[in-house]
Design an enzyme around this catalytic site. Structure first.
Site, PDB file in Angstrom:
ATOM      1  N   ASP A   9       0.853  -1.191   0.000  1.00 24.31           N
ATOM      2  CA  ASP A   9       0.000   0.000   0.000  1.00 24.31           C
ATOM      3  C   ASP A   9       0.894   1.249   0.000  1.00 24.31           C
ATOM      4  OD1 ASP A   9      -3.211   0.467   1.204  1.00 24.31           O
ATOM      5  OD2 ASP A   9      -1.836   2.154   1.066  1.00 24.31           O
ATOM      6  N   ILE A  10       0.523   2.251  -0.807  1.00 20.31           N
ATOM      7  CA  ILE A  10       1.382   3.455  -0.864  1.00 20.31           C
ATOM      8  C   ILE A  10       1.111   4.430   0.281  1.00 20.31           C
ATOM      9  CG2 ILE A  10       2.217   3.709  -3.257  1.00 20.31           C
ATOM     10  CD1 ILE A  10      -0.336   5.490  -3.660  1.00 20.31           C
ATOM     11  N   GLN A  15     -14.703   2.168   1.893  1.00 23.31           N
ATOM     12  CA  GLN A  15     -13.996   1.635   0.723  1.00 23.31           C
ATOM     13  C   GLN A  15     -13.749   2.799  -0.224  1.00 23.31           C
ATOM     14  OE1 GLN A  15     -16.001  -1.450  -1.568  1.00 23.31           O
ATOM     15  NE2 GLN A  15     -14.212  -1.804  -2.854  1.00 23.31           N
ATOM     16  N   HIS A  74     -10.220  -5.718  -2.430  1.00 24.81           N
ATOM     17  CA  HIS A  74      -8.861  -5.899  -1.918  1.00 24.81           C
ATOM     18  C   HIS A  74      -8.905  -6.253  -0.448  1.00 24.81           C
ATOM     19  CE1 HIS A  74      -9.939  -1.604  -1.709  1.00 24.81           C
ATOM     20  NE2 HIS A  74      -9.248  -1.554  -0.587  1.00 24.81           N
ATOM     21  N   HIS A  87      -6.702  -5.988   2.891  1.00 24.91           N
ATOM     22  CA  HIS A  87      -5.526  -5.363   3.520  1.00 24.91           C
ATOM     23  C   HIS A  87      -4.901  -6.384   4.470  1.00 24.91           C
ATOM     24  CE1 HIS A  87      -6.602  -0.993   2.772  1.00 24.91           C
ATOM     25  NE2 HIS A  87      -7.812  -1.510   2.671  1.00 24.91           N
TER      26      HIS A  87
HETATM   27  P1  5GP Z   1      -9.831   1.128   0.919  1.00 24.27           P
HETATM   28  O1  5GP Z   1     -10.243   2.230   1.841  1.00 24.27           O
HETATM   29  O2  5GP Z   1     -10.535   1.211  -0.416  1.00 24.27           O
HETATM   30  O3  5GP Z   1      -9.970  -0.218   1.572  1.00 24.27           O
HETATM   31  O4  5GP Z   1      -8.290   1.331   0.708  1.00 24.27           O
HETATM   32  C1  5GP Z   1      -7.677   1.574  -0.509  1.00 24.27           C
HETATM   33  C2  5GP Z   1      -6.182   1.514  -0.276  1.00 24.27           C
HETATM   34  O5  5GP Z   1      -5.537   1.600  -1.522  1.00 24.27           O
HETATM   35  C3  5GP Z   1      -5.648   2.652   0.592  1.00 24.27           C
HETATM   36  O6  5GP Z   1      -5.008   2.114   1.741  1.00 24.27           O
HETATM   37  C4  5GP Z   1      -4.693   3.391  -0.325  1.00 24.27           C
HETATM   38  O7  5GP Z   1      -3.544   3.838   0.335  1.00 24.27           O
HETATM   39  C5  5GP Z   1      -4.358   2.352  -1.368  1.00 24.27           C
HETATM   40  N1  5GP Z   1      -4.044   2.912  -2.680  1.00 24.27           N
HETATM   41  C6  5GP Z   1      -4.766   3.844  -3.362  1.00 24.27           C
HETATM   42  N2  5GP Z   1      -4.199   4.105  -4.561  1.00 24.27           N
HETATM   43  C7  5GP Z   1      -3.093   3.306  -4.629  1.00 24.27           C
HETATM   44  C8  5GP Z   1      -2.082   3.137  -5.615  1.00 24.27           C
HETATM   45  O8  5GP Z   1      -2.080   3.758  -6.696  1.00 24.27           O
HETATM   46  N3  5GP Z   1      -1.097   2.238  -5.349  1.00 24.27           N
HETATM   47  C9  5GP Z   1      -1.063   1.525  -4.174  1.00 24.27           C
HETATM   48  N4  5GP Z   1      -0.058   0.673  -4.004  1.00 24.27           N
HETATM   49  N5  5GP Z   1      -2.001   1.665  -3.209  1.00 24.27           N
HETATM   50  C10 5GP Z   1      -2.997   2.552  -3.443  1.00 24.27           C
END
Ligand code: 5GP
Ligand code: ZN
Length: 139
Positions: free
Chosen positions: A30-31, A93, A99, A101
């Protein structure tokens, strides 16, 4: 999916720090990591959420996560690994491509809020009635 950021990572249009890949699954860092080793495990085929992902992809993501989580744990001497998966904007989300984590917990790190809620006894009648509602909606 054309504009989906994770589909673009799968296609190699956006770089990532890959830690695992097989025919169905990709895992990368994750970035915006909550901790060192915060890893995202995704199906290569686009599916928005747990309700949309195919059962084969779902199984593949979780079987791969077992292997990846163990490697994270070993590499970083983690005291535990939280597996977190959000469905829908109301659940925060942000990237609408399924995805999981994998968030390693390292000794001395601050608590992870989502796994650290205060336990308060519930109202048994309410819990029972909600359980009945869910059971009735089961298909
Ligand atoms: P969500 O809240 O949808 O579960 O989390 C999405 C995750 O994707 C976040 O933790 C965010 O940091 C990560 N993320 C978003 N864009 C990118 C990207 O371009 N590359 C990577 N490696 N992670 C991303
Ligand atoms: Zn996608």
């Amino acid at each position: 999916m054309e504009d989906c950021i994770f589909c673009r990572i799968v296609r190699g249009e956006i770089p990532c720090f890959k830690v695992y890949e097989d025919e169905r699954v990709l895992a990368f860092e994750d970035i915006n990591p909550i901790s060192d080793g915060h890893t995202l495990v995704i199906p290569k085929a686009h599916a928005e959420s747990l309700w949309e992902i195919s059962e084969d992809d779902l199984a593949a993501v979780h079987v791969a996560s077992k292997k990846i989580g163990q490697a994270i744990s070993e590499a970083l001497a983690a005291t535990g690994v939280a597996c977190l998966q959000l469905n829908g904007r109301g659940a925060n989300q942000v990237v609408m491509h399924y995805h999981l984590h994998l968030i390693p917990r390292i000794s001395g790190a601050p608590p992870l809020p989502v796994s650290n809620w205060e336990l308060k006894a519930g109202d048994m009648a309410r819990i029972k009635s909600v359980a009945e509602k869910i059971t009735a909606a089961m298909r």
